[in-house]
Design a protein around this motif. Structure first.
Motif, PDB file in Angstrom:
ATOM      1  N   ALA B  40       7.769  22.690  35.399  1.00  0.00           N
ATOM      2  CA  ALA B  40       8.810  23.039  34.437  1.00  0.00           C
ATOM      3  C   ALA B  40       9.182  21.833  33.578  1.00  0.00           C
ATOM      4  O   ALA B  40       9.521  20.778  34.097  1.00  0.00           O
ATOM      5  CB  ALA B  40      10.044  23.563  35.171  1.00  0.00           C
ATOM      6  N   GLY B  41       9.094  22.009  32.250  1.00  0.00           N
ATOM      7  CA  GLY B  41       9.503  20.963  31.331  1.00  0.00           C
ATOM      8  C   GLY B  41       8.598  19.739  31.303  1.00  0.00           C
ATOM      9  O   GLY B  41       8.989  18.689  30.785  1.00  0.00           O
ATOM     10  N   ARG B  42       7.383  19.890  31.815  1.00  0.00           N
ATOM     11  CA  ARG B  42       6.490  18.741  31.865  1.00  0.00           C
ATOM     12  C   ARG B  42       5.158  19.080  31.229  1.00  0.00           C
ATOM     13  O   ARG B  42       4.865  20.217  30.919  1.00  0.00           O
ATOM     14  CB  ARG B  42       6.305  18.290  33.309  1.00  0.00           C
ATOM     15  CG  ARG B  42       7.620  17.923  33.982  1.00  0.00           C
ATOM     16  CD  ARG B  42       7.416  17.499  35.414  1.00  0.00           C
ATOM     17  NE  ARG B  42       6.688  16.246  35.513  1.00  0.00           N
ATOM     18  CZ  ARG B  42       6.432  15.635  36.668  1.00  0.00           C
ATOM     19  NH1 ARG B  42       6.832  16.181  37.791  1.00  0.00           N
ATOM     20  NH2 ARG B  42       5.776  14.498  36.693  1.00  0.00           N
ATOM     21  N   GLY B  43       4.346  18.073  31.043  1.00  0.00           N
ATOM     22  CA  GLY B  43       3.037  18.254  30.443  1.00  0.00           C
ATOM     23  C   GLY B  43       2.041  18.831  31.424  1.00  0.00           C
ATOM     24  O   GLY B  43       2.388  19.272  32.518  1.00  0.00           O
ATOM     25  N   LEU B  44       0.782  18.812  31.017  1.00  0.00           N
ATOM     26  CA  LEU B  44      -0.273  19.390  31.832  1.00  0.00           C
ATOM     27  C   LEU B  44      -0.907  18.343  32.739  1.00  0.00           C
ATOM     28  O   LEU B  44      -1.214  17.238  32.308  1.00  0.00           O
ATOM     29  CB  LEU B  44      -1.355  19.993  30.944  1.00  0.00           C
ATOM     30  CG  LEU B  44      -1.111  21.412  30.474  1.00  0.00           C
ATOM     31  CD1 LEU B  44      -0.044  21.448  29.405  1.00  0.00           C
ATOM     32  CD2 LEU B  44      -2.409  22.023  29.966  1.00  0.00           C
ATOM     33  N   GLN B  45      -1.123  18.740  33.978  1.00  0.00           N
ATOM     34  CA  GLN B  45      -1.794  17.889  34.952  1.00  0.00           C
ATOM     35  C   GLN B  45      -3.111  18.540  35.339  1.00  0.00           C
ATOM     36  O   GLN B  45      -3.128  19.681  35.819  1.00  0.00           O
ATOM     37  CB  GLN B  45      -0.908  17.712  36.181  1.00  0.00           C
ATOM     38  CG  GLN B  45      -1.539  16.862  37.274  1.00  0.00           C
ATOM     39  CD  GLN B  45      -0.700  16.827  38.535  1.00  0.00           C
ATOM     40  OE1 GLN B  45      -0.039  17.800  38.894  1.00  0.00           O
ATOM     41  NE2 GLN B  45      -0.705  15.690  39.219  1.00  0.00           N
ATOM     42  N   LEU B  46      -4.213  17.819  35.144  1.00  0.00           N
ATOM     43  CA  LEU B  46      -5.518  18.347  35.539  1.00  0.00           C
ATOM     44  C   LEU B  46      -5.643  18.293  37.053  1.00  0.00           C
ATOM     45  O   LEU B  46      -5.440  17.240  37.664  1.00  0.00           O
ATOM     46  CB  LEU B  46      -6.627  17.539  34.882  1.00  0.00           C
ATOM     47  CG  LEU B  46      -8.061  17.957  35.224  1.00  0.00           C
ATOM     48  CD1 LEU B  46      -8.353  19.382  34.762  1.00  0.00           C
ATOM     49  CD2 LEU B  46      -9.057  16.984  34.603  1.00  0.00           C
ATOM     50  N   LEU B  47      -5.971  19.432  37.654  1.00  0.00           N
ATOM     51  CA  LEU B  47      -6.101  19.512  39.106  1.00  0.00           C
ATOM     52  C   LEU B  47      -7.568  19.433  39.535  1.00  0.00           C
ATOM     53  O   LEU B  47      -7.926  18.651  40.411  1.00  0.00           O
ATOM     54  CB  LEU B  47      -5.506  20.825  39.605  1.00  0.00           C
ATOM     55  CG  LEU B  47      -4.041  21.089  39.292  1.00  0.00           C
ATOM     56  CD1 LEU B  47      -3.638  22.480  39.763  1.00  0.00           C
ATOM     57  CD2 LEU B  47      -3.155  20.038  39.925  1.00  0.00           C
ATOM     58  N   PHE B  48      -8.397  20.288  38.950  1.00  0.00           N
ATOM     59  CA  PHE B  48      -9.805  20.366  39.326  1.00  0.00           C
ATOM     60  C   PHE B  48     -10.638  20.645  38.080  1.00  0.00           C
ATOM     61  O   PHE B  48     -10.155  21.260  37.129  1.00  0.00           O
ATOM     62  CB  PHE B  48     -10.061  21.515  40.327  1.00  0.00           C
ATOM     63  CG  PHE B  48      -9.314  21.393  41.614  1.00  0.00           C
ATOM     64  CD1 PHE B  48      -8.104  22.039  41.784  1.00  0.00           C
ATOM     65  CD2 PHE B  48      -9.833  20.652  42.662  1.00  0.00           C
ATOM     66  CE1 PHE B  48      -7.400  21.934  42.978  1.00  0.00           C
ATOM     67  CE2 PHE B  48      -9.149  20.543  43.859  1.00  0.00           C
ATOM     68  CZ  PHE B  48      -7.934  21.182  44.018  1.00  0.00           C
ATOM     69  N   TYR B  49     -11.902  20.219  38.137  1.00  0.00           N
ATOM     70  CA  TYR B  49     -12.837  20.650  37.127  1.00  0.00           C
ATOM     71  C   TYR B  49     -14.200  20.863  37.776  1.00  0.00           C
ATOM     72  O   TYR B  49     -14.493  20.329  38.850  1.00  0.00           O
ATOM     73  CB  TYR B  49     -12.921  19.676  35.949  1.00  0.00           C
ATOM     74  CG  TYR B  49     -13.558  18.348  36.250  1.00  0.00           C
ATOM     75  CD1 TYR B  49     -12.793  17.311  36.760  1.00  0.00           C
ATOM     76  CD2 TYR B  49     -14.902  18.123  35.994  1.00  0.00           C
ATOM     77  CE1 TYR B  49     -13.356  16.077  37.031  1.00  0.00           C
ATOM     78  CE2 TYR B  49     -15.473  16.901  36.259  1.00  0.00           C
ATOM     79  CZ  TYR B  49     -14.695  15.878  36.770  1.00  0.00           C
ATOM     80  OH  TYR B  49     -15.264  14.668  37.022  1.00  0.00           O
ATOM     81  N   SER B  50     -15.012  21.683  37.081  1.00  0.00           N
ATOM     82  CA  SER B  50     -16.303  22.055  37.628  1.00  0.00           C
ATOM     83  C   SER B  50     -17.329  22.127  36.504  1.00  0.00           C
ATOM     84  O   SER B  50     -17.070  22.727  35.461  1.00  0.00           O
ATOM     85  CB  SER B  50     -16.207  23.420  38.314  1.00  0.00           C
ATOM     86  OG  SER B  50     -17.489  23.899  38.674  1.00  0.00           O
ATOM     87  N   VAL B  51     -18.480  21.518  36.728  1.00  0.00           N
ATOM     88  CA  VAL B  51     -19.551  21.553  35.728  1.00  0.00           C
ATOM     89  C   VAL B  51     -20.652  22.531  36.108  1.00  0.00           C
ATOM     90  O   VAL B  51     -21.608  22.712  35.342  1.00  0.00           O
ATOM     91  CB  VAL B  51     -20.128  20.154  35.478  1.00  0.00           C
ATOM     92  CG1 VAL B  51     -19.048  19.220  34.937  1.00  0.00           C
ATOM     93  CG2 VAL B  51     -20.743  19.591  36.749  1.00  0.00           C
ATOM     94  N   GLY B  52     -20.522  23.180  37.270  1.00  0.00           N
ATOM     95  CA  GLY B  52     -21.520  24.150  37.676  1.00  0.00           C
ATOM     96  C   GLY B  52     -21.147  24.812  38.987  1.00  0.00           C
ATOM     97  O   GLY B  52     -20.179  24.402  39.659  1.00  0.00           O
ATOM     98  N   ILE B  53     -21.887  25.827  39.367  1.00  0.00           N
ATOM     99  CA  ILE B  53     -21.620  26.563  40.604  1.00  0.00           C
ATOM    100  C   ILE B  53     -21.587  25.604  41.781  1.00  0.00           C
ATOM    101  O   ILE B  53     -22.518  24.794  41.954  1.00  0.00           O
ATOM    102  CB  ILE B  53     -22.682  27.655  40.835  1.00  0.00           C
ATOM    103  CG1 ILE B  53     -22.606  28.705  39.717  1.00  0.00           C
ATOM    104  CG2 ILE B  53     -22.466  28.336  42.194  1.00  0.00           C
ATOM    105  CD1 ILE B  53     -23.700  29.740  39.798  1.00  0.00           C
ATOM    106  N   GLY B  54     -20.518  25.692  42.548  1.00  0.00           N
ATOM    107  CA  GLY B  54     -20.396  24.875  43.751  1.00  0.00           C
ATOM    108  C   GLY B  54     -20.071  23.417  43.510  1.00  0.00           C
ATOM    109  O   GLY B  54     -19.923  22.642  44.451  1.00  0.00           O
ATOM    110  N   GLN B  55     -19.920  23.022  42.238  1.00  0.00           N
ATOM    111  CA  GLN B  55     -19.617  21.621  41.912  1.00  0.00           C
ATOM    112  C   GLN B  55     -18.160  21.516  41.503  1.00  0.00           C
ATOM    113  O   GLN B  55     -17.777  21.978  40.420  1.00  0.00           O
ATOM    114  CB  GLN B  55     -20.510  21.123  40.780  1.00  0.00           C
ATOM    115  CG  GLN B  55     -21.996  21.200  41.087  1.00  0.00           C
ATOM    116  CD  GLN B  55     -22.827  20.740  39.909  1.00  0.00           C
ATOM    117  OE1 GLN B  55     -22.737  19.589  39.482  1.00  0.00           O
ATOM    118  NE2 GLN B  55     -23.651  21.623  39.374  1.00  0.00           N
TER     119      GLN B  55
END
Lengths: 113, 112
Positions: B40-55
């Motif tokens: 609430a009232g804050r910017g975006l925080q990246l939690l996870f990213y994925s470049v392919g299946i299972g990655q």
């Protein structure tokens, strides 16, 4: 390292008057810069992007931004505010060596009738 | 054209309960996929990213996990929710050589 600083957390304008949302960036290389808009409880929508072509970038809904390398700025402007422009705006830079984004803290735009 | 879906749109869960949020992308193949949280009232925080299946790569240590069982499906999970997990969760995608990301409509999670 890259970073962006949005200089105003809140901006209030009257309908029909110009909008200026300020953003400074820090980058050791030629950056990719973006402005996104977020309406309440909605996802983010891309307004415009700068990727080292023209320094004046035109986006959707009448917004534009000018990349000024000498000032390390990428301010967002619109000649005449509409009530529908009331939202949160994020200045964003692409992170080098990856395809991730670094977000500013956001500027909330209030448009008064 | 490409579209991105998230569900559910809103969720209210008690502390200690499990969580599963789903994101799917249509109209493209092999996208990069991202999970963000916006408190609430804050910017975006990246939690996870994925470049392919299972990655899956995690940006911050936390109570959450992510999985990518199919090319265009990205799932955010938790075994036991904490109050601090409340927030607006956004999924996004981009093409492998692009910075610009396209966001889904988000899921509002309230942990009570």
């Amino acid at each position: 390292a890259q970073s962006v600083t949005q200089l105003d957390s809140h901006v209030s304008v009257s309908e029909g008057t110009p909008v200026l949302l300020r953003c400074n960036y820090s980058s050791s290389y030629s950056p990719s810069l973006f402005w996104y808009v977020q309406h309440p409880n909605k996802g983010l929508q891309l307004l415009l992007k700068y990727t080292s072509a023209a320094t004046l970038v035109k986006g959707i809904n009448g917004f534009e931004a000018e990349f000024k390398k000498s000032e390390t700025s990428f301010h967002l402007t619109k000649p005449s505010a509409h009530m529908s422009d009331a939202a949160e705006y994020f200045c964003v830079v692409g992170r080098a060596s990856s395809y991730k984004l670094i977000f500013g803290s956001g500027t909330r735009l209030l448009v008064r009738p | 054209s490409q579209t991105i879906h998230q569900w559910p749109a809103t969720l209210v869960q008690p502390v200690g309960s499990p969580l599963s949020l789903e994101c799917t992308v249509e109209g493209t193949s092999n996208p990069n996929l991202y999970w963000y949280r916006q408190a609430a009232g804050r910017g975006l925080q990246l939690l996870f990213y994925s470049v392919g299946i299972g990655q899956i790569s995690s940006e911050v240590p936390q109570n959450l996990s992510a999985s990518r069982p199919q090319d265009r499906q990205f799932i955010l999970s938790s075994k036991k929710l904490l109050l601090s997990d409340s927030g607006f969760y956004l999924c996004a995608w981009n093409r492998g050589q692009d910075y610009e990301q396209y966001f889904g409509p988000g899921t509002r999670l309230t942990v009570t």
